[in-house]
Design an enzyme around this catalytic site. Structure first.
Site, PDB file in Angstrom:
ATOM      1  CG  HIS A  48      -2.004  -0.900   1.106  1.00 25.02           C
ATOM      2  ND1 HIS A  48      -2.278  -1.647   2.314  1.00 25.02           N
ATOM      3  CD2 HIS A  48      -2.443  -0.751   0.713  1.00 25.02           C
ATOM      4  CE1 HIS A  48      -2.737  -2.456   2.361  1.00 25.02           C
ATOM      5  NE2 HIS A  48      -3.849  -2.899   1.175  1.00 25.02           N
ATOM      6  CE  LYS A  60     -14.333  -5.811   2.303  1.00 29.15           C
ATOM      7  NZ  LYS A  60     -13.123  -5.839   2.080  1.00 29.15           N
ATOM      8  NE  ARG A 107      -3.118  -6.349  -4.558  1.00 27.35           N
ATOM      9  CZ  ARG A 107      -3.598  -7.046  -4.664  1.00 27.35           C
ATOM     10  NH1 ARG A 107      -3.086  -7.357  -2.825  1.00 27.35           N
ATOM     11  NH2 ARG A 107      -4.802  -6.289  -4.547  1.00 27.35           N
ATOM     12  CB  SER A 113      -4.307  -7.360   4.321  1.00 29.33           C
ATOM     13  OG  SER A 113      -4.169  -5.737   3.880  1.00 29.33           O
TER      14      SER A 113
HETATM   15  P1  ADP Z   1      -6.306  -5.915   0.269  1.00 27.05           P
HETATM   16  O1  ADP Z   1      -7.461  -6.437   1.043  1.00 27.05           O
HETATM   17  O2  ADP Z   1      -5.956  -6.301  -0.834  1.00 27.05           O
HETATM   18  O3  ADP Z   1      -5.024  -5.131   0.876  1.00 27.05           O
HETATM   19  P2  ADP Z   1      -7.392  -3.058   0.168  1.00 27.05           P
HETATM   20  O4  ADP Z   1      -8.874  -2.287   0.508  1.00 27.05           O
HETATM   21  O5  ADP Z   1      -6.573  -2.222   1.462  1.00 27.05           O
HETATM   22  O6  ADP Z   1      -7.064  -4.426  -0.444  1.00 27.05           O
HETATM   23  O7  ADP Z   1      -6.049  -2.325  -0.622  1.00 27.05           O
HETATM   24  C1  ADP Z   1      -6.423  -0.657  -1.253  1.00 27.05           C
HETATM   25  C2  ADP Z   1      -5.832  -0.891  -2.729  1.00 27.05           C
HETATM   26  O8  ADP Z   1      -4.288  -0.694  -2.746  1.00 27.05           O
HETATM   27  C3  ADP Z   1      -6.323  -1.815  -3.766  1.00 27.05           C
HETATM   28  O9  ADP Z   1      -6.322  -1.129  -5.210  1.00 27.05           O
HETATM   29  C4  ADP Z   1      -5.163  -2.841  -3.950  1.00 27.05           C
HETATM   30  O10 ADP Z   1      -5.261  -3.693  -5.332  1.00 27.05           O
HETATM   31  C5  ADP Z   1      -4.228  -2.084  -3.678  1.00 27.05           C
HETATM   32  N1  ADP Z   1      -3.491  -2.925  -2.821  1.00 27.05           N
HETATM   33  C6  ADP Z   1      -3.262  -3.223  -1.795  1.00 27.05           C
HETATM   34  N2  ADP Z   1      -2.454  -4.858  -2.085  1.00 27.05           N
HETATM   35  C7  ADP Z   1      -1.176  -3.868  -2.702  1.00 27.05           C
HETATM   36  C8  ADP Z   1      -0.039  -4.794  -2.597  1.00 27.05           C
HETATM   37  N3  ADP Z   1       0.323  -5.054  -2.427  1.00 27.05           N
HETATM   38  N4  ADP Z   1       0.722  -3.417  -4.026  1.00 27.05           N
HETATM   39  C9  ADP Z   1       0.023  -3.013  -4.779  1.00 27.05           C
HETATM   40  N5  ADP Z   1      -1.023  -2.254  -4.599  1.00 27.05           N
HETATM   41  C10 ADP Z   1      -1.595  -3.335  -3.731  1.00 27.05           C
END
Ligand code: ADP
Length: 161
Positions: free
Chosen positions: A19, A43, A92, A130
């Site tokens: 993130h 959730k 990703r 996550s």
């Molecule tokens: P997640 O549960 O998949 O981590 P989030 O809702 O917390 O999802 O993620 C918010 C945004 O960040 C989404 O667009 C997700 O695709 C992106 N994201 C999550 N993890 C990564 C990562 N490792 N690299 C790039 N983008 C990410």
């Protein structure tokens, strides 16, 4: 010229270096970036809203053009309220694409002036989310290279109870 503002929404349960990789890239492209917790009452996250906001605030403390917020309900309404003209999302792998595509087009339908911008993280974070952090941490595995020291400490506390 009008300030270019982007919002970066997510569940961030907890925030990872993946993130943060996306956030850093976005902060170089926009005047201001608002990383915002999307509160979804359907959730049940591992960390509370306050805990997740604290993790984010700690992680962005040295990023001067980044602020932290949260919203419930429609993303586009939140974006409009903040004056943002872009929504940042991370991509990703192909597996992210279908859902992200649907979301981006639905958001565009709501407000055609707000553009979704997809950014790719460093390849070392492409398999990171996550969920896997929570799973590995639960069983006492080492996740230190994927999260901030503050999150690592709080994950240990959570699973030592
Ligand atoms: P997640 O549960 O998949 O981590 P989030 O809702 O917390 O999802 O993620 C918010 C945004 O960040 C989404 O667009 C997700 O695709 C992106 N994201 C999550 N993890 C990564 C990562 N490792 N690299 C790039 N983008 C990410």
């Amino acid at each position: 010229m009008a300030e270019k503002i982007a919002i970066y929404p997510g569940t961030f349960d907890p925030i990872t270096l993946g993130h943060l990789d996306i956030l850093k890239r976005a902060s170089k492209l926009f005047d201001r970036v608002i990383i915002t917790l999307a509160i979804n009452s359907n959730k049940t996250p591992l960390f509370s809203k306050e805990e997740r906001l604290n993790f984010i605030a700690d992680a962005v403390k040295n990023m001067p053009n980044v602020s932290v917020d949260s919203f419930e309900g429609m993303l586009i309404k939140f974006a409009e309220k903040t004056g943002a003209n872009a929504v940042i999302r991370g991509l990703r792998a192909i597996s992210d694409f279908e859902f992200e595509f649907q979301l981006a087009l639905m958001n565009r339908k709501q407000n055609g002036d707000i553009t979704t911008v997809f950014l790719m993280p460093n390849e070392k974070y492409t398999y990171l989310n996550s969920t896997i952090i929570r799973e590995v941490a639960k069983f006492g595995g080492d996740v230190s290279s994927f999260i901030t020291p503050f999150v690592e400490e709080k994950l240990k506390e959570k699973f030592s109870k």
